[in-house]
Design a protein around this motif. Structure first.
Motif, PDB file in Angstrom:
ATOM      1  N   GLY A 125       0.792  -1.218   0.000  1.00 12.22           N
ATOM      2  CA  GLY A 125       0.000   0.000   0.000  1.00 12.22           C
ATOM      3  C   GLY A 125       0.826   1.269   0.000  1.00 12.22           C
ATOM      4  O   GLY A 125       1.819   1.396  -0.715  1.00 12.22           O
ATOM      5  N   GLU A 126       0.405   2.221   0.842  1.00  9.62           N
ATOM      6  CA  GLU A 126       1.071   3.519   0.874  1.00  9.62           C
ATOM      7  C   GLU A 126       2.506   3.411   1.393  1.00  9.62           C
ATOM      8  O   GLU A 126       3.381   4.150   0.960  1.00  9.62           O
ATOM      9  N   LEU A 127       2.757   2.459   2.292  1.00 11.83           N
ATOM     10  CA  LEU A 127       4.129   2.269   2.778  1.00 11.83           C
ATOM     11  C   LEU A 127       5.042   1.889   1.619  1.00 11.83           C
ATOM     12  O   LEU A 127       6.157   2.389   1.514  1.00 11.83           O
ATOM     13  N   ARG A 128       4.573   1.042   0.731  1.00  9.04           N
ATOM     14  CA  ARG A 128       5.370   0.669  -0.446  1.00  9.04           C
ATOM     15  C   ARG A 128       5.691   1.903  -1.285  1.00  9.04           C
ATOM     16  O   ARG A 128       6.811   2.077  -1.750  1.00  9.04           O
ATOM     17  N   GLU A 129       4.714   2.797  -1.463  1.00  5.91           N
ATOM     18  CA  GLU A 129       4.925   4.030  -2.232  1.00  5.91           C
ATOM     19  C   GLU A 129       5.928   4.956  -1.533  1.00  5.91           C
ATOM     20  O   GLU A 129       6.771   5.566  -2.180  1.00  5.91           O
ATOM     21  N   LEU A 130       5.813   5.068  -0.224  1.00  9.31           N
ATOM     22  CA  LEU A 130       6.745   5.899   0.544  1.00  9.31           C
ATOM     23  C   LEU A 130       8.174   5.378   0.408  1.00  9.31           C
ATOM     24  O   LEU A 130       9.114   6.146   0.185  1.00  9.31           O
ATOM     25  N   LEU A 131       8.351   4.067   0.520  1.00  6.69           N
ATOM     26  CA  LEU A 131       9.686   3.482   0.444  1.00  6.69           C
ATOM     27  C   LEU A 131      10.254   3.559  -0.976  1.00  6.69           C
ATOM     28  O   LEU A 131      11.459   3.764  -1.156  1.00  6.69           O
ATOM     29  N   LYS A 132       9.387   3.442  -1.964  1.00  8.69           N
ATOM     30  CA  LYS A 132       9.831   3.611  -3.358  1.00  8.69           C
ATOM     31  C   LYS A 132      10.350   5.037  -3.565  1.00  8.69           C
ATOM     32  O   LYS A 132      11.404   5.254  -4.172  1.00  8.69           O
ATOM     33  N   ALA A 133       9.609   6.017  -3.064  1.00  7.40           N
ATOM     34  CA  ALA A 133      10.033   7.415  -3.174  1.00  7.40           C
ATOM     35  C   ALA A 133      11.316   7.650  -2.376  1.00  7.40           C
ATOM     36  O   ALA A 133      12.202   8.390  -2.812  1.00  7.40           O
ATOM     37  N   ALA A 134      11.445   7.002  -1.218  1.00  2.16           N
ATOM     38  CA  ALA A 134      12.653   7.141  -0.406  1.00  2.16           C
ATOM     39  C   ALA A 134      13.871   6.598  -1.150  1.00  2.16           C
ATOM     40  O   ALA A 134      14.955   7.187  -1.085  1.00  2.16           O
ATOM     41  N   ARG A 135      13.695   5.486  -1.859  1.00  6.63           N
ATOM     42  CA  ARG A 135      14.801   4.943  -2.666  1.00  6.63           C
ATOM     43  C   ARG A 135      15.244   5.951  -3.715  1.00  6.63           C
ATOM     44  O   ARG A 135      16.425   6.208  -3.896  1.00  6.63           O
ATOM     45  N   LEU A 136      14.277   6.526  -4.403  1.00  4.65           N
ATOM     46  CA  LEU A 136      14.587   7.502  -5.445  1.00  4.65           C
ATOM     47  C   LEU A 136      15.317   8.709  -4.856  1.00  4.65           C
ATOM     48  O   LEU A 136      16.354   9.113  -5.376  1.00  4.65           O
ATOM     49  N   VAL A 137      14.811   9.266  -3.773  1.00  3.49           N
ATOM     50  CA  VAL A 137      15.416  10.456  -3.175  1.00  3.49           C
ATOM     51  C   VAL A 137      16.822  10.141  -2.662  1.00  3.49           C
ATOM     52  O   VAL A 137      17.733  10.956  -2.795  1.00  3.49           O
ATOM     53  N   GLY A 138      17.016   8.961  -2.101  1.00  2.00           N
ATOM     54  CA  GLY A 138      18.348   8.572  -1.638  1.00  2.00           C
ATOM     55  C   GLY A 138      19.355   8.514  -2.782  1.00  2.00           C
ATOM     56  O   GLY A 138      20.469   9.051  -2.672  1.00  2.00           O
ATOM     57  N   LYS A 139      18.956   7.897  -3.885  1.00  2.00           N
ATOM     58  CA  LYS A 139      19.838   7.829  -5.063  1.00  2.00           C
ATOM     59  C   LYS A 139      20.071   9.224  -5.638  1.00  2.00           C
ATOM     60  O   LYS A 139      21.180   9.572  -6.042  1.00  2.00           O
ATOM     61  N   TRP A 140      19.012   9.988  -5.695  1.00  2.00           N
ATOM     62  CA  TRP A 140      19.042  11.334  -6.265  1.00  2.00           C
ATOM     63  C   TRP A 140      19.978  12.232  -5.472  1.00  2.00           C
ATOM     64  O   TRP A 140      20.780  12.963  -6.025  1.00  2.00           O
ATOM     65  N   ALA A 141      19.875  12.174  -4.160  1.00  2.07           N
ATOM     66  CA  ALA A 141      20.730  12.989  -3.289  1.00  2.07           C
ATOM     67  C   ALA A 141      22.199  12.616  -3.471  1.00  2.07           C
ATOM     68  O   ALA A 141      23.080  13.473  -3.371  1.00  2.07           O
ATOM     69  N   ALA A 142      22.459  11.358  -3.764  1.00  3.34           N
ATOM     70  CA  ALA A 142      23.833  10.892  -3.949  1.00  3.34           C
ATOM     71  C   ALA A 142      24.478  11.481  -5.199  1.00  3.34           C
ATOM     72  O   ALA A 142      25.699  11.485  -5.320  1.00  3.34           O
ATOM     73  N   THR A 143      23.674  12.022  -6.106  1.00  5.70           N
ATOM     74  CA  THR A 143      24.233  12.608  -7.334  1.00  5.70           C
ATOM     75  C   THR A 143      24.697  14.048  -7.138  1.00  5.70           C
ATOM     76  O   THR A 143      25.357  14.598  -8.007  1.00  5.70           O
ATOM     77  N   VAL A 144      24.353  14.649  -5.998  1.00  5.70           N
ATOM     78  CA  VAL A 144      24.756  16.032  -5.706  1.00  5.70           C
ATOM     79  C   VAL A 144      26.087  15.983  -4.947  1.00  5.70           C
ATOM     80  O   VAL A 144      26.200  15.275  -3.943  1.00  5.70           O
ATOM     81  N   ASP A 145      27.072  16.722  -5.421  1.00  2.09           N
ATOM     82  CA  ASP A 145      28.423  16.635  -4.861  1.00  2.09           C
ATOM     83  C   ASP A 145      28.516  16.961  -3.375  1.00  2.09           C
ATOM     84  O   ASP A 145      29.151  16.248  -2.621  1.00  2.09           O
ATOM     85  N   GLN A 146      27.925  18.054  -2.960  1.00  3.33           N
ATOM     86  CA  GLN A 146      28.062  18.497  -1.575  1.00  3.33           C
ATOM     87  C   GLN A 146      26.697  18.551  -0.874  1.00  3.33           C
ATOM     88  O   GLN A 146      25.741  19.062  -1.448  1.00  3.33           O
ATOM     89  N   PRO A 147      26.623  18.056   0.354  1.00  5.14           N
ATOM     90  CA  PRO A 147      25.371  18.182   1.104  1.00  5.14           C
ATOM     91  C   PRO A 147      24.913  19.639   1.229  1.00  5.14           C
ATOM     92  O   PRO A 147      23.713  19.915   1.186  1.00  5.14           O
ATOM     93  N   SER A 148      25.854  20.571   1.332  1.00  4.75           N
ATOM     94  CA  SER A 148      25.473  21.988   1.446  1.00  4.75           C
ATOM     95  C   SER A 148      24.788  22.475   0.171  1.00  4.75           C
ATOM     96  O   SER A 148      23.867  23.300   0.226  1.00  4.75           O
ATOM     97  N   THR A 149      25.203  21.959  -0.970  1.00  3.29           N
ATOM     98  CA  THR A 149      24.554  22.309  -2.241  1.00  3.29           C
ATOM     99  C   THR A 149      23.118  21.800  -2.241  1.00  3.29           C
ATOM    100  O   THR A 149      22.191  22.506  -2.648  1.00  3.29           O
ATOM    101  N   LEU A 150      22.935  20.581  -1.778  1.00  2.46           N
ATOM    102  CA  LEU A 150      21.607  19.983  -1.710  1.00  2.46           C
ATOM    103  C   LEU A 150      20.704  20.782  -0.788  1.00  2.46           C
ATOM    104  O   LEU A 150      19.557  21.090  -1.124  1.00  2.46           O
ATOM    105  N   MET A 151      21.228  21.167   0.362  1.00  4.12           N
ATOM    106  CA  MET A 151      20.439  21.959   1.315  1.00  4.12           C
ATOM    107  C   MET A 151      20.061  23.312   0.690  1.00  4.12           C
ATOM    108  O   MET A 151      18.924  23.764   0.850  1.00  4.12           O
TER     109      MET A 151
END
Length: 158
Positions: A125-151
């Protein structure tokens, strides 16, 4: 933000520590797999808000080919109140991290969130959707060089 007992029942049920901790752990796991190093802990506090806020989650791209700065530029209305959403959910996000730590989903060492491999295959259900989105955001954040840039992209000041 009111204490858990003072929150509306639906809000407290949806943003429970186990669910928030699972989102944070999945996000950190994907970040670590993609980046080759652990996620700095402030990202584990800020990034879940992209997933927990339904309108923002539904506007996320289906994959990381859409660059984060491009997505931010296309969705200014969603991110206009992002910093305030982070502030208002901070107690819940901290509870989620504590839950994930206590139950062995993550470890915090040297300012970074390390994950312990775990499976989310049984999520529905919705938990599956939340975790799918979390996977995407985790991978996506990893493509940004600096955490400060992401913030900065998300309009969050530390």
């Amino acid at each position: 933000m009111p204490s858990r007992a003072q929150q509306p029942q639906a809000f407290a049920a949806f943003l429970n520590p186990a669910m928030v901790g699972a989102v944070q752990a999945v996000m950190a796991q994907e970040y670590e797999l993609k980046r080759g190093r652990a996620m700095v802990w402030p990202l584990a506090i800020v990034l879940p808000v992209l997933v927990l806020h339904r309108s923002t989650r539904e506007a996320l791209p289906s994959n990381i080919r859409t660059h984060l700065p491009t997505w931010v530029g296309r969705n200014p209305a969603l991110l206009a109140g992002f910093g305030a959403r982070v502030d208002s959910t901070l107690p819940v996000l901290r509870e989620g991290l504590r839950f994930a730590l206590r139950h062995g989903l993550i470890q915090v060492e040297t300012g970074a969130v390390h994950t312990v491999p775990f499976s989310t295959r049984r999520a529905e259900g919705e938990l599956r959707e939340l975790l799918k989105a979390a996977r995407l955001v985790g991978k996506w954040a990893a493509t940004v060089d600096q955490p400060s840039t992401l913030m900065a992209l998300l309009g969050v000041r530390v």
